[in-house]
Design a protein around this motif. Structure first.
Motif, PDB file in Angstrom:
ATOM      1  N   GLN A   1      35.362 -78.574  31.093  1.00  0.00           N
ATOM      2  CA  GLN A   1      36.115 -79.636  30.416  1.00  0.00           C
ATOM      3  C   GLN A   1      35.929 -80.946  31.177  1.00  0.00           C
ATOM      4  OE1 GLN A   1      37.639 -79.091  27.396  1.00  0.00           O
ATOM      5  NE2 GLN A   1      36.620 -77.094  27.644  1.00  0.00           N
ATOM      6  N   SER A   2      35.052 -81.794  30.688  1.00  0.00           N
ATOM      7  CA  SER A   2      34.773 -83.050  31.371  1.00  0.00           C
ATOM      8  C   SER A   2      35.961 -83.995  31.244  1.00  0.00           C
ATOM      9  CB  SER A   2      33.520 -83.718  30.803  1.00  0.00           C
ATOM     10  OG  SER A   2      33.810 -84.330  29.565  1.00  0.00           O
ATOM     11  N   LYS A   3      35.966 -84.995  32.100  1.00  0.00           N
ATOM     12  CA  LYS A   3      37.073 -85.958  32.137  1.00  0.00           C
ATOM     13  C   LYS A   3      36.852 -87.137  31.192  1.00  0.00           C
ATOM     14  CE  LYS A   3      38.265 -84.807  36.920  1.00  0.00           C
ATOM     15  NZ  LYS A   3      37.309 -83.714  37.053  1.00  0.00           N
ATOM     16  N   TYR A   4      35.777 -87.106  30.411  1.00  0.00           N
ATOM     17  CA  TYR A   4      35.478 -88.186  29.486  1.00  0.00           C
ATOM     18  C   TYR A   4      36.119 -87.916  28.125  1.00  0.00           C
ATOM     19  CZ  TYR A   4      32.024 -89.274  33.045  1.00  0.00           C
ATOM     20  OH  TYR A   4      31.409 -89.556  34.226  1.00  0.00           O
ATOM     21  N   HIS A   5      36.685 -88.973  27.509  1.00  0.00           N
ATOM     22  CA  HIS A   5      37.395 -88.819  26.247  1.00  0.00           C
ATOM     23  C   HIS A   5      36.798 -89.748  25.183  1.00  0.00           C
ATOM     24  CE1 HIS A   5      40.399 -86.490  28.407  1.00  0.00           C
ATOM     25  NE2 HIS A   5      40.473 -87.472  29.291  1.00  0.00           N
TER      26      HIS A   5
ATOM     27  N   PRO B   1      30.918-101.113  41.167  1.00  0.00           N
ATOM     28  CA  PRO B   1      32.199-100.535  41.596  1.00  0.00           C
ATOM     29  C   PRO B   1      32.022 -99.196  42.306  1.00  0.00           C
ATOM     30  CG  PRO B   1      32.272-101.215  39.294  1.00  0.00           C
ATOM     31  CD  PRO B   1      30.835-101.254  39.712  1.00  0.00           C
ATOM     32  N   ARG B   2      32.886 -98.936  43.253  1.00  0.00           N
ATOM     33  CA  ARG B   2      32.898 -97.638  43.947  1.00  0.00           C
ATOM     34  C   ARG B   2      34.028 -96.802  43.356  1.00  0.00           C
ATOM     35  NH1 ARG B   2      31.011 -95.779  48.772  1.00  0.00           N
ATOM     36  NH2 ARG B   2      30.461 -97.870  49.474  1.00  0.00           N
ATOM     37  N   ARG B   3      33.668 -95.848  42.511  1.00  0.00           N
ATOM     38  CA  ARG B   3      34.670 -94.954  41.932  1.00  0.00           C
ATOM     39  C   ARG B   3      34.946 -93.765  42.853  1.00  0.00           C
ATOM     40  NH1 ARG B   3      36.559 -98.682  39.353  1.00  0.00           N
ATOM     41  NH2 ARG B   3      35.597 -99.357  37.399  1.00  0.00           N
ATOM     42  N   THR B   4      33.898 -93.301  43.527  1.00  0.00           N
ATOM     43  CA  THR B   4      34.047 -92.233  44.520  1.00  0.00           C
ATOM     44  C   THR B   4      33.123 -92.565  45.681  1.00  0.00           C
ATOM     45  OG1 THR B   4      32.209 -90.779  43.838  1.00  0.00           O
ATOM     46  CG2 THR B   4      34.276 -90.603  42.582  1.00  0.00           C
ATOM     47  N   ARG B   5      33.148 -91.735  46.701  1.00  0.00           N
ATOM     48  CA  ARG B   5      32.267 -91.964  47.856  1.00  0.00           C
ATOM     49  C   ARG B   5      30.796 -91.755  47.505  1.00  0.00           C
ATOM     50  NH1 ARG B   5      34.900 -87.077  48.816  1.00  0.00           N
ATOM     51  NH2 ARG B   5      33.567 -85.238  49.012  1.00  0.00           N
ATOM     52  N   HIS B   6      30.534 -91.200  46.317  1.00  0.00           N
ATOM     53  CA  HIS B   6      29.149 -90.945  45.901  1.00  0.00           C
ATOM     54  C   HIS B   6      28.591 -92.051  45.001  1.00  0.00           C
ATOM     55  CE1 HIS B   6      29.534 -86.915  47.538  1.00  0.00           C
ATOM     56  NE2 HIS B   6      30.635 -86.748  46.839  1.00  0.00           N
TER      57      HIS B   6
ATOM     58  N   PHE C   1      21.232 -88.814  36.385  1.00  0.00           N
ATOM     59  CA  PHE C   1      22.196 -87.844  36.890  1.00  0.00           C
ATOM     60  C   PHE C   1      23.462 -88.538  37.385  1.00  0.00           C
ATOM     61  CE2 PHE C   1      18.130 -85.746  37.165  1.00  0.00           C
ATOM     62  CZ  PHE C   1      18.402 -84.442  36.766  1.00  0.00           C
ATOM     63  N   ASN C   2      24.564 -87.868  37.202  1.00  0.00           N
ATOM     64  CA  ASN C   2      25.838 -88.285  37.772  1.00  0.00           C
ATOM     65  C   ASN C   2      26.313 -87.138  38.650  1.00  0.00           C
ATOM     66  OD1 ASN C   2      28.456 -88.960  38.427  1.00  0.00           O
ATOM     67  ND2 ASN C   2      29.235 -88.873  36.335  1.00  0.00           N
ATOM     68  N   ARG C   3      26.173 -87.319  39.927  1.00  0.00           N
ATOM     69  CA  ARG C   3      26.595 -86.290  40.887  1.00  0.00           C
ATOM     70  C   ARG C   3      27.859 -86.780  41.589  1.00  0.00           C
ATOM     71  NH1 ARG C   3      20.718 -86.381  41.434  1.00  0.00           N
ATOM     72  NH2 ARG C   3      19.838 -84.397  40.665  1.00  0.00           N
ATOM     73  N   GLU C   4      28.958 -86.645  40.863  1.00  0.00           N
ATOM     74  CA  GLU C   4      30.291 -87.036  41.353  1.00  0.00           C
ATOM     75  C   GLU C   4      30.398 -88.537  41.643  1.00  0.00           C
ATOM     76  OE1 GLU C   4      32.373 -83.543  43.630  1.00  0.00           O
ATOM     77  OE2 GLU C   4      30.466 -83.954  44.630  1.00  0.00           O
ATOM     78  N   GLU C   5      29.694 -89.350  40.879  1.00  0.00           N
ATOM     79  CA  GLU C   5      29.743 -90.794  41.097  1.00  0.00           C
ATOM     80  C   GLU C   5      30.924 -91.460  40.389  1.00  0.00           C
ATOM     81  OE1 GLU C   5      25.854 -92.618  40.367  1.00  0.00           O
ATOM     82  OE2 GLU C   5      24.972 -90.635  40.747  1.00  0.00           O
ATOM     83  N   SER C   6      31.423 -90.807  39.338  1.00  0.00           N
ATOM     84  CA  SER C   6      32.569 -91.378  38.610  1.00  0.00           C
ATOM     85  C   SER C   6      33.858 -90.630  38.906  1.00  0.00           C
ATOM     86  CB  SER C   6      32.299 -91.379  37.107  1.00  0.00           C
ATOM     87  OG  SER C   6      31.938 -90.084  36.665  1.00  0.00           O
TER      88      SER C   6
ATOM     89  N   GLY D   1      33.880 -83.791  41.383  1.00  0.00           N
ATOM     90  CA  GLY D   1      33.796 -82.558  40.618  1.00  0.00           C
ATOM     91  C   GLY D   1      33.108 -82.713  39.274  1.00  0.00           C
ATOM     92  N   GLU D   2      32.692 -83.933  38.925  1.00  0.00           N
ATOM     93  CA  GLU D   2      32.041 -84.202  37.634  1.00  0.00           C
ATOM     94  C   GLU D   2      30.532 -84.328  37.830  1.00  0.00           C
ATOM     95  OE1 GLU D   2      32.076 -84.746  33.551  1.00  0.00           O
ATOM     96  OE2 GLU D   2      33.961 -84.868  34.652  1.00  0.00           O
ATOM     97  N   PHE D   3      29.774 -83.486  37.126  1.00  0.00           N
ATOM     98  CA  PHE D   3      28.314 -83.508  37.197  1.00  0.00           C
ATOM     99  C   PHE D   3      27.752 -83.624  35.780  1.00  0.00           C
ATOM    100  CE2 PHE D   3      29.814 -81.297  40.916  1.00  0.00           C
ATOM    101  CZ  PHE D   3      29.038 -81.792  41.953  1.00  0.00           C
ATOM    102  N   CYS D   4      26.816 -84.544  35.589  1.00  0.00           N
ATOM    103  CA  CYS D   4      26.218 -84.758  34.266  1.00  0.00           C
ATOM    104  C   CYS D   4      24.728 -85.043  34.406  1.00  0.00           C
ATOM    105  CB  CYS D   4      26.852 -85.944  33.553  1.00  0.00           C
ATOM    106  SG  CYS D   4      28.578 -85.760  33.098  1.00  0.00           S
ATOM    107  N   VAL D   5      23.991 -84.747  33.350  1.00  0.00           N
ATOM    108  CA  VAL D   5      22.613 -85.202  33.211  1.00  0.00           C
ATOM    109  C   VAL D   5      22.522 -85.846  31.839  1.00  0.00           C
ATOM    110  CG1 VAL D   5      21.823 -82.953  32.337  1.00  0.00           C
ATOM    111  CG2 VAL D   5      20.167 -84.591  33.276  1.00  0.00           C
ATOM    112  N   ALA D   6      21.848 -87.002  31.747  1.00  0.00           N
ATOM    113  CA  ALA D   6      21.787 -87.748  30.486  1.00  0.00           C
ATOM    114  C   ALA D   6      20.377 -88.240  30.224  1.00  0.00           C
ATOM    115  CB  ALA D   6      22.752 -88.937  30.528  1.00  0.00           C
ATOM    116  N   THR D   7      20.123 -88.540  28.963  1.00  0.00           N
ATOM    117  CA  THR D   7      18.854 -89.151  28.572  1.00  0.00           C
ATOM    118  C   THR D   7      19.126 -90.157  27.472  1.00  0.00           C
ATOM    119  OG1 THR D   7      16.531 -88.645  28.029  1.00  0.00           O
ATOM    120  CG2 THR D   7      18.215 -87.548  26.715  1.00  0.00           C
ATOM    121  N   PRO D   8      18.350 -91.233  27.397  1.00  0.00           N
ATOM    122  CA  PRO D   8      18.611 -92.245  26.372  1.00  0.00           C
ATOM    123  C   PRO D   8      18.018 -91.860  25.017  1.00  0.00           C
ATOM    124  CG  PRO D   8      16.756 -92.913  27.715  1.00  0.00           C
ATOM    125  CD  PRO D   8      17.281 -91.643  28.320  1.00  0.00           C
TER     126      PRO D   8
END
Length: 267
Positions: free
Chosen positions: A140-144, A178-183, A205-210, A213-220
């Motif tokens: 369950q991702s944190k994005y709404h 912006p720094r949302r997390t240390r990553h 890739f989003n490796r806990e940057e937002s 515990g949140e990991f994502c892979v995206a493509t345009p």
């Protein structure tokens, strides 16, 4: 009260009214108060959040209620269903718009991978989440849906910024990362290197940057070399590192892009 000869009686001077345009802008700005997790507000809290006098806020809210933009239930205010209807008149949410056309592609991604799927569009330095598919047992991702997120801290945002006009991208970077997390990537040089890699691989890739515990892979989703949207998958790091998953994500985005191209050609 002492009245000075030659000057108007203060009690007879009509109150200064702000221009109608200013009132309209202020009334619409009150809607921003409802953008967070809280859906019901009292007039005092709305005034405090908006930085306006309570009397002014009450007057502006009455206009929004009359316009069926806001609903009043006793002392409480909330957004009306009318806004839901208006939201679905946006170009990408209308029938045969981006959200509608992409639905089966998101469904295919979800059915094949079992991972949470997202669709987003870019709006300057932010991304707007347009659609999301998840299951009872998926991560369950944190994005709404309907929410905005800092583009530079997300896989979805970075995948689109990598194919944005370079002048616009550098303008966004110049505003600060912006720094949302240390990553989070906060150094412009590091961020530009990441965008260059995304252009090569079509993967971000989003490796806990937002969120931790949140990991994502995206493509345009590309049209004429520019990203008009992006697709992403959320799950565990192990699930997102699979080359098969990467290939499927890119193929689905390419298929969606081709369908959107045909739609434009038929118009």
């Amino acid at each position: 009260m002492t009245v000075v000869e030659g000057l108007p009686n203060p009690s007879s001077v009509p109150p200064v009214r702000e221009p109608k345009e200013t009132s309209i802008i202020r009334a619409l700005q009150l809607l921003d108060v409802f953008m967070g997790d809280r859906t019901v507000w009292g007039v005092t809290d709305i005034a405090r959040q908006a930085g306006l006098p309570t009397s002014t806020t009450h007057r502006l809210l009455s206009h929004l209620v009359d316009g069926e933009v806001v609903t009043k239930d006793g002392p409480d205010y909330s957004l009306s269903g009318r806004l839901f209807e208006l939201g679905y008149q946006l170009e990408f949410t209308r029938p045969q718009g981006l959200r509608d056309v992409s639905g089966p592609f998101l469904g295919e991604l979800f059915a094949t991978t079992g991972l949470t799927v997202h669709l987003a569009v870019l709006d300057r330095a932010q991304l707007l989440l347009v659609n999301k598919i998840s299951g009872l047992h998926t991560y369950q991702s944190k994005y709404h849906v309907g929410a905005r997120y800092t583009a530079t801290c997300t896989a979805l945002g970075k995948s689109m910024l990598a194919f944005e006009d370079e002048t616009e991208t550098r303008r966004i970077i110049a505003q600060g990362l912006p720094r949302r997390t240390r990553h989070s990537l906060t150094r412009p040089a590091d961020f530009l290197v990441a965008l260059a890699e995304i252009r090569k691989t079509r993967l971000a890739f989003n490796r806990e940057e937002s969120y931790l515990g949140e990991f994502c892979v995206a493509t345009p989703v590309l049209r004429f070399g520019k990203a008009i949207a992006a697709l992403s998958l959320s799950g565990s790091p192990a699930q997102l590192e699979s080359p098969q998953t990467h290939g499927l994500l890119i193929r689905i985005a390419n298929d969606l892009s081709q369908i959107l191209d045909r739609q434009v050609q038929l118009k």
